[in-house]
Design a protein around this motif. Structure first.
Motif, mmCIF file in Angstrom:
data_model
loop_
_atom_site.group_PDB
_atom_site.id
_atom_site.type_symbol
_atom_site.label_atom_id
_atom_site.label_comp_id
_atom_site.label_asym_id
_atom_site.label_seq_id
_atom_site.Cartn_x
_atom_site.Cartn_y
_atom_site.Cartn_z
ATOM 1 N N ALA A 186 50.671 -22.206 -36.753
ATOM 2 C CA ALA A 186 49.933 -22.086 -35.491
ATOM 3 C C ALA A 186 50.144 -20.701 -34.870
ATOM 4 C CB ALA A 186 50.380 -23.180 -34.522
ATOM 5 N N VAL A 187 51.381 -20.197 -34.931
ATOM 6 C CA VAL A 187 51.663 -18.875 -34.347
ATOM 7 C C VAL A 187 50.896 -17.801 -35.118
ATOM 8 C CG1 VAL A 187 53.486 -17.149 -33.951
ATOM 9 C CG2 VAL A 187 53.919 -19.557 -33.418
ATOM 10 N N GLY A 188 50.909 -17.910 -36.448
ATOM 11 C CA GLY A 188 50.197 -16.929 -37.279
ATOM 12 C C GLY A 188 48.704 -16.933 -36.978
ATOM 13 N N GLU A 189 48.154 -18.117 -36.842
ATOM 14 C CA GLU A 189 46.722 -18.244 -36.574
ATOM 15 C C GLU A 189 46.363 -17.676 -35.199
ATOM 16 O OE1 GLU A 189 44.192 -18.779 -38.283
ATOM 17 O OE2 GLU A 189 42.780 -18.976 -36.615
ATOM 18 N N GLU A 190 47.237 -17.929 -34.228
ATOM 19 C CA GLU A 190 46.987 -17.433 -32.871
ATOM 20 C C GLU A 190 47.043 -15.899 -32.831
ATOM 21 O OE1 GLU A 190 45.806 -19.032 -30.529
ATOM 22 O OE2 GLU A 190 46.188 -17.810 -28.742
ATOM 23 N N ILE A 191 47.972 -15.319 -33.573
ATOM 24 C CA ILE A 191 48.070 -13.844 -33.626
ATOM 25 C C ILE A 191 46.791 -13.278 -34.251
ATOM 26 C CG2 ILE A 191 49.274 -11.919 -34.762
ATOM 27 C CD1 ILE A 191 51.876 -13.546 -34.391
ATOM 28 N N ARG A 192 46.365 -13.913 -35.338
ATOM 29 C CA ARG A 192 45.155 -13.429 -36.014
ATOM 30 C C ARG A 192 43.947 -13.520 -35.064
ATOM 31 N NH1 ARG A 192 40.873 -14.688 -37.821
ATOM 32 N NH2 ARG A 192 41.121 -16.883 -37.277
ATOM 33 N N ARG A 193 43.874 -14.641 -34.333
ATOM 34 C CA ARG A 193 42.741 -14.850 -33.425
ATOM 35 C C ARG A 193 42.732 -13.808 -32.297
ATOM 36 N NH1 ARG A 193 41.244 -17.140 -28.935
ATOM 37 N NH2 ARG A 193 43.341 -17.659 -28.239
ATOM 38 N N ARG A 194 43.936 -13.526 -31.773
ATOM 39 C CA ARG A 194 44.000 -12.599 -30.630
ATOM 40 C C ARG A 194 43.885 -11.130 -31.032
ATOM 41 N NH1 ARG A 194 47.952 -14.335 -25.864
ATOM 42 N NH2 ARG A 194 47.760 -16.590 -25.962
ATOM 43 N N THR A 195 44.359 -10.786 -32.235
ATOM 44 C CA THR A 195 44.455 -9.364 -32.589
ATOM 45 C C THR A 195 43.542 -8.952 -33.738
ATOM 46 O OG1 THR A 195 46.184 -9.791 -34.206
ATOM 47 C CG2 THR A 195 46.913 -9.324 -31.963
ATOM 48 N N GLY A 196 43.116 -9.923 -34.503
ATOM 49 C CA GLY A 196 42.317 -9.601 -35.693
ATOM 50 C C GLY A 196 43.176 -9.087 -36.847
ATOM 51 N N LEU A 197 44.516 -9.061 -36.649
ATOM 52 C CA LEU A 197 45.410 -8.565 -37.711
ATOM 53 C C LEU A 197 45.481 -9.568 -38.854
ATOM 54 C CD1 LEU A 197 48.421 -7.343 -35.552
ATOM 55 C CD2 LEU A 197 46.998 -5.906 -37.019
ATOM 56 N N GLU A 198 45.695 -9.014 -40.047
ATOM 57 C CA GLU A 198 45.875 -9.886 -41.200
ATOM 58 C C GLU A 198 47.310 -10.444 -41.160
ATOM 59 O OE1 GLU A 198 45.029 -9.651 -45.984
ATOM 60 O OE2 GLU A 198 45.564 -7.853 -44.902
ATOM 61 N N THR A 199 47.429 -11.728 -41.053
ATOM 62 C CA THR A 199 48.789 -12.310 -40.981
ATOM 63 C C THR A 199 49.062 -13.171 -42.204
ATOM 64 O OG1 THR A 199 47.952 -14.190 -39.723
ATOM 65 C CG2 THR A 199 48.887 -12.394 -38.454
ATOM 66 N N ARG A 200 50.314 -13.276 -42.549
ATOM 67 C CA ARG A 200 50.768 -14.170 -43.610
ATOM 68 C C ARG A 200 51.917 -15.010 -43.043
ATOM 69 N NH1 ARG A 200 46.743 -12.795 -45.557
ATOM 70 N NH2 ARG A 200 46.304 -12.014 -47.661
ATOM 71 N N ILE A 201 51.981 -16.245 -43.506
ATOM 72 C CA ILE A 201 53.001 -17.156 -42.963
ATOM 73 C C ILE A 201 53.885 -17.651 -44.103
ATOM 74 C CG2 ILE A 201 53.365 -19.397 -41.821
ATOM 75 C CD1 ILE A 201 50.112 -17.868 -41.189
ATOM 76 N N THR A 202 55.183 -17.625 -43.883
ATOM 77 C CA THR A 202 56.121 -18.179 -44.873
ATOM 78 C C THR A 202 56.983 -19.226 -44.179
ATOM 79 O OG1 THR A 202 56.226 -16.052 -45.987
ATOM 80 C CG2 THR A 202 57.957 -17.613 -46.528
ATOM 81 N N ILE A 203 57.034 -20.407 -44.760
ATOM 82 C CA ILE A 203 57.917 -21.455 -44.225
ATOM 83 C C ILE A 203 59.105 -21.565 -45.183
ATOM 84 C CG2 ILE A 203 58.084 -23.917 -43.618
ATOM 85 C CD1 ILE A 203 55.017 -23.778 -43.060
ATOM 86 N N LEU A 204 60.276 -21.180 -44.706
ATOM 87 C CA LEU A 204 61.417 -21.105 -45.632
ATOM 88 C C LEU A 204 61.946 -22.483 -46.026
ATOM 89 C CD1 LEU A 204 63.436 -18.032 -44.338
ATOM 90 C CD2 LEU A 204 61.751 -18.157 -46.164
ATOM 91 N N GLY A 205 61.851 -23.454 -45.129
ATOM 92 C CA GLY A 205 62.226 -24.831 -45.462
ATOM 93 C C GLY A 205 63.618 -24.975 -46.057
ATOM 94 N N HIS A 206 63.716 -25.851 -47.056
ATOM 95 C CA HIS A 206 65.036 -26.224 -47.568
ATOM 96 C C HIS A 206 65.694 -25.147 -48.427
ATOM 97 C CE1 HIS A 206 63.503 -29.995 -46.061
ATOM 98 N NE2 HIS A 206 64.744 -30.407 -46.018
ATOM 99 N N LEU A 207 64.972 -24.055 -48.710
ATOM 100 C CA LEU A 207 65.624 -22.926 -49.384
ATOM 101 C C LEU A 207 66.827 -22.454 -48.572
ATOM 102 C CD1 LEU A 207 62.666 -20.598 -50.434
ATOM 103 C CD2 LEU A 207 64.241 -21.809 -51.935
ATOM 104 N N GLN A 208 66.705 -22.609 -47.239
ATOM 105 C CA GLN A 208 67.775 -22.143 -46.351
ATOM 106 C C GLN A 208 69.061 -22.939 -46.512
ATOM 107 O OE1 GLN A 208 65.857 -21.536 -42.149
ATOM 108 N NE2 GLN A 208 64.483 -22.704 -43.428
#
Ligand code: ADP
Ligand code: F6P
Length: 319
Positions: free
Chosen positions: A229-251
């Motif tokens: 959601a944060v990545g999508e909101e940044i893209r919507r507000r800025t037009g920047l190309e964003t990528r999202i990584t969910i680290l999950g259980h690797l941590q």
């Protein structure tokens, strides 16, 4: 006290094995017998007991996860479940139990103590959300896993001049996000304890890009918002190309750091000492480098404070 039990419970944490090893070796050193209880409170209800020897904890100090296995057990939250657990311990001749886990596991430990079983808790959770200790076992390893991931993402983020949002663990606590974000040089760190302002996130992002930053990294604790959601909101507000990584259980996996092995060894051994001198309803902790014992019920009433100075510092350094 002649026969003690040890179990690991709740979310696993790197360094739990080092704690089990310390408990077993310290107890045997003092002439006690040690029974491993597999799968936490679930195993207690199913009598999953196994006698542990010096050799049964050989070659585990460097391994992540827990050789005793772990589980979540709803039945142990009931009065009937707890009474059955106490019966099983008494049948097995176990006078004291060392519970290695997080706050949920400590509530289970307290239930045993309230039924007359001597209990000491050893804090082990990557969230580091337990009061009474500066560090919980597993936290340092998790933060290092996060930093390792940020460093790798930074390489590709720079090459493509992209904005990355990295979601880290922490449903109710932002300690992993905070220290991982500081060590990884994140532009913004969003944590569950403090409401965040998307305008500010976008402002910092654009300020960095305007002064020539080649990439931006935003760390989001899962309890603060969804990374997607944060990545999508940044893209919507800025037009920047964003990528999202969910680290999950690797941590939560991998080799425990030296710090985690050291605190696990010290805390596990101290837990045995506390049982030996007749203490119960305590949790072991390390505060300012020193081993301390805190009342379990007091610890469970409090919430660990987040270090706001670190958050402020991370913001200043990312300018
Ligand atoms: P953590 O120890 O990592 O916080 P959980 O919150 O999942 O993990 O708790 C682990 C286990 O501890 C639960 O599955 C349950 O068996 C036991 N437990 C949690 N809360 C209580 C409680 N209030 N009373 C008794 N046992 C509990
Ligand atoms: O409490 C440790 C933790 O890793 C949290 O940071 C996370 O929210 C949760 O456990 C994940 O739990 P599960 O392993 O059940 O997905």
């Amino acid at each position: 006290m002649s026969r003690i039990g040890v179990l690991t419970s709740g979310g696993d944490a790197p360094g739990m094995n080092a704690a089990v090893r310390a408990v077993v070796r310290k107890a045997i050193y003092h002439g006690l017998e040690v029974v491993g209880i597999h799968r936490g409170f679930l195993g207690l209800l199913h009598k999953e007991f196994v006698k542990l020897s010096l050799g049964s904890v050989a070659d585990i100090i460097h391994r992540g996860g827990t050789m005793l296995r772990t589980a979540r057990c709803e039945e142990f939250k009931t009065a009937e479940g707890q009474a059955r657990g106490v019966d099983n311990l008494q049948e097995e001749g176990i006078d004291g139990v060392i519970v290695i886990g997080g706050d949920g596991s400590f509530r289970g430990a307290l239930a045993l103590a309230n039924h007359g079983i001597a209990v000491v808790g050893v804090p082990a959770t990557i969230d580091n959300d337990l009061p009474g200790t500066d560090y919980s076992i597993g936290f340092d390893s998790a933060v290092n896993n996060v930093v390792d991931a940020i460093d790798k993402i930074r390489d590709t983020a720079t090459s493509h001049e992209r904005t990355f949002v990295i979601e880290v663990m922490g449903r109710r606590a932002g300690h992993i996000a905070l220290l991982g974000g500081l060590a990884g040089g994140a532009e913004s760190i969003l944590i569950p304890e403090i409401p965040f302002d998307m305008d500010e996130v976008v402002f910092k992002l654009q300020r960095g890009l305007n002064r020539g930053k080649l990439h931006s990294i935003i760390i989001v604790a899962e309890g603060a918002a969804s990374g997607l959601a944060v990545g999508e909101e940044i893209r919507r507000r800025t037009g920047l190309e964003t990528r999202i990584t969910i680290l999950g259980h690797l941590q939560r996996g991998g080799t425990p750091t030296a710090l985690d092995r050291i605190i696990a060894s010290r805390m596990g051994a101290t837990a045995v000492d506390l049982l030996r001198i007749g203490e119960s309803k305590k949790m072991v902790g390390i505060v300012a480098g020193k081993l301390v014992a805190t009342d379990l019920d007091e610890a469970l009433k409090q919430k660990k404070e987040l270090d706001r100075e670190i958050l402020e510092l991370a913001g200043i350094l990312a300018i």
